[in-house]
Scaffold this active site. Structure first.
Site, PDB file in Angstrom:
ATOM      1  N   ASN A 144       0.856  -1.189   0.000  1.00  0.00           N
ATOM      2  CA  ASN A 144       0.000   0.000   0.000  1.00  0.00           C
ATOM      3  C   ASN A 144       0.896   1.244   0.000  1.00  0.00           C
ATOM      4  O   ASN A 144       1.641   1.470   0.959  1.00  0.00           O
ATOM      5  CB  ASN A 144      -0.879  -0.045   1.263  1.00  0.00           C
ATOM      6  CG  ASN A 144      -1.774   1.158   1.418  1.00  0.00           C
ATOM      7  OD1 ASN A 144      -1.835   2.012   0.534  1.00  0.00           O
ATOM      8  ND2 ASN A 144      -2.476   1.224   2.543  1.00  0.00           N
ATOM      9  N   LYS A 195      -0.070   4.181   0.301  1.00  0.00           N
ATOM     10  CA  LYS A 195      -0.713   5.248   1.086  1.00  0.00           C
ATOM     11  C   LYS A 195      -0.554   6.561   0.319  1.00  0.00           C
ATOM     12  O   LYS A 195      -0.649   6.550  -0.910  1.00  0.00           O
ATOM     13  CB  LYS A 195      -0.110   5.305   2.507  1.00  0.00           C
ATOM     14  CG  LYS A 195      -0.189   3.938   3.206  1.00  0.00           C
ATOM     15  CD  LYS A 195      -0.074   3.995   4.692  1.00  0.00           C
ATOM     16  CE  LYS A 195      -0.335   2.617   5.284  1.00  0.00           C
ATOM     17  NZ  LYS A 195      -0.313   2.566   6.725  1.00  0.00           N
ATOM     18  N   HIS A 222      -9.652   0.696   5.244  1.00  0.00           N
ATOM     19  CA  HIS A 222      -8.338   0.785   5.886  1.00  0.00           C
ATOM     20  C   HIS A 222      -8.464   1.619   7.161  1.00  0.00           C
ATOM     21  O   HIS A 222      -9.289   2.530   7.235  1.00  0.00           O
ATOM     22  CB  HIS A 222      -7.323   1.415   4.917  1.00  0.00           C
ATOM     23  CG  HIS A 222      -5.921   1.264   5.395  1.00  0.00           C
ATOM     24  ND1 HIS A 222      -5.380   2.089   6.361  1.00  0.00           N
ATOM     25  CD2 HIS A 222      -4.962   0.357   5.080  1.00  0.00           C
ATOM     26  CE1 HIS A 222      -4.137   1.686   6.608  1.00  0.00           C
ATOM     27  NE2 HIS A 222      -3.862   0.647   5.850  1.00  0.00           N
ATOM     28  N   GLU A 236      -5.253  -5.852  10.680  1.00  0.00           N
ATOM     29  CA  GLU A 236      -4.140  -4.914  10.944  1.00  0.00           C
ATOM     30  C   GLU A 236      -4.379  -4.205  12.273  1.00  0.00           C
ATOM     31  O   GLU A 236      -5.165  -3.241  12.326  1.00  0.00           O
ATOM     32  CB  GLU A 236      -4.072  -3.840   9.853  1.00  0.00           C
ATOM     33  CG  GLU A 236      -3.773  -4.348   8.474  1.00  0.00           C
ATOM     34  CD  GLU A 236      -3.213  -3.248   7.569  1.00  0.00           C
ATOM     35  OE1 GLU A 236      -2.293  -3.565   6.823  1.00  0.00           O
ATOM     36  OE2 GLU A 236      -3.680  -2.101   7.628  1.00  0.00           O
ATOM     37  N   ILE A 239       0.670  -0.373  13.112  1.00  0.00           N
ATOM     38  CA  ILE A 239       0.841   0.144  11.748  1.00  0.00           C
ATOM     39  C   ILE A 239       1.951   1.192  11.718  1.00  0.00           C
ATOM     40  O   ILE A 239       1.991   2.094  12.559  1.00  0.00           O
ATOM     41  CB  ILE A 239      -0.486   0.743  11.213  1.00  0.00           C
ATOM     42  CG1 ILE A 239      -1.504  -0.380  10.982  1.00  0.00           C
ATOM     43  CG2 ILE A 239      -0.255   1.535   9.929  1.00  0.00           C
ATOM     44  CD1 ILE A 239      -2.856   0.083  10.475  1.00  0.00           C
ATOM     45  N   GLY A 272       3.443  -3.385  10.320  1.00  0.00           N
ATOM     46  CA  GLY A 272       4.842  -3.561  10.695  1.00  0.00           C
ATOM     47  C   GLY A 272       5.575  -4.687   9.971  1.00  0.00           C
ATOM     48  O   GLY A 272       6.719  -4.988  10.303  1.00  0.00           O
ATOM     49  N   ALA A 275       3.189  -1.568   4.029  1.00  0.00           N
ATOM     50  CA  ALA A 275       3.442  -0.270   3.414  1.00  0.00           C
ATOM     51  C   ALA A 275       4.871   0.186   3.676  1.00  0.00           C
ATOM     52  O   ALA A 275       5.755   0.035   2.840  1.00  0.00           O
ATOM     53  CB  ALA A 275       2.442   0.766   3.929  1.00  0.00           C
TER      54      ALA A 275
END
Ligand code: G3P
Length: 222
Positions: free
Chosen positions: A9, A11, A93, A141, A146, A181, A202
């Site tokens: 991702n 983001k 998300h 998640e 995160i 993570g 990510a």
């Protein structure tokens, strides 16, 4: 998408836009081909069309709205995402949360346009609720992990186990991903050994100086 699946991702990280998104997509394509692992990318909306058309990887929207084309402003429709060349979408998300009704509408719209759906969840209850809506995947998640250096596989393997068990009980057609993570081949292998199909991640790849190096490590134990 029956192989192990890694979804990156982007983001709205500065390091995941424009040319950097192309570099990450190229690395995903090369390392996916070398390893047999499916590596997908969820770029910024403005990069979606270009990446979908220039790289042979599954491309996901980071979100979509379950509305039909019409008098809406600033919405992202399933039809537009499909026309841009995406194969699927993330939904709900932690950084783009939706109501249950919104998730249901978005899944319906995505299915109408043959888009794969990955619904992110943050605890056992939302995992159970999301799996009842029959997306392709739920991605568990824990929000507190995160963007951090300690992965869900290391810090909270139990939440992965419980998510897999809940999905099996409620709707075994849904596959599970784990995220937050994730940064190494060990994290990915642990998640898969706990019954997931793969991972959603990510920062470890998007913010890396050399994304290909991190990706090679991520697939190294599969
Ligand atoms: O969507 C992936 C995500 O929220 C996990 O982010 O940076 O912890 O891999 P990260």
């Amino acid at each position: 998408m029956d192989n192990p699946l890694i979804v990156i991702n982007c983001k709205v990280y500065h390091e995941g836009m424009g040319r950097r998104a192309d570099l990450i997509a190229q690395s995903a394509q090369d390392i996916g081909e070398e390893s047999g692992v499916t590596i997908g990318l969820a770029p910024n909306y403005t990069d979606l069309h270009r990446i979908s058309h220039h790289f042979d990887i599954p491309v996901f929207s980071q979100h979509l709205d379950g509305v039909s084309p019409g008098a809406y402003t600033g919405h992202i429709t399933a039809e537009s995402v499909r026309m841009a060349g995406a194969r699927g979408t993330l939904l709900n998300h932690s950084e783009k949360k939706l109501t249950l009704a919104d998730i249901e509408a978005a899944i319906r719209a995505a299915k109408e346009h043959h888009l794969e759906t990955i619904v992110c969840t943050n605890n056992d209850a939302t995992t159970a609720a999301a799996s009842a809506l029959e997306p392709g995947y739920v991605a568990i998640e824990p929000p507190e992990l995160i963007g951090g250096k300690i992965s869900v596989s290391e810090a909270d393997p139990d939440i992965i186990r419980r998510s897999v068990a809940a999905v099996q009980r409620i709707n075994p057609r849904v596959a599970v991903l784990a995220g937050a993570g994730i940064h190494s081949g060990v994290c990915v292998k642990t998640a898969i050994d706990l019954g997931t199909r793969g991972v959603l991640l990510a920062s470890s790849v998007v913010k890396a100086e050399d994304p290909a190096h991190v990706l090679r490590d991520l697939v190294s134990r599969l």
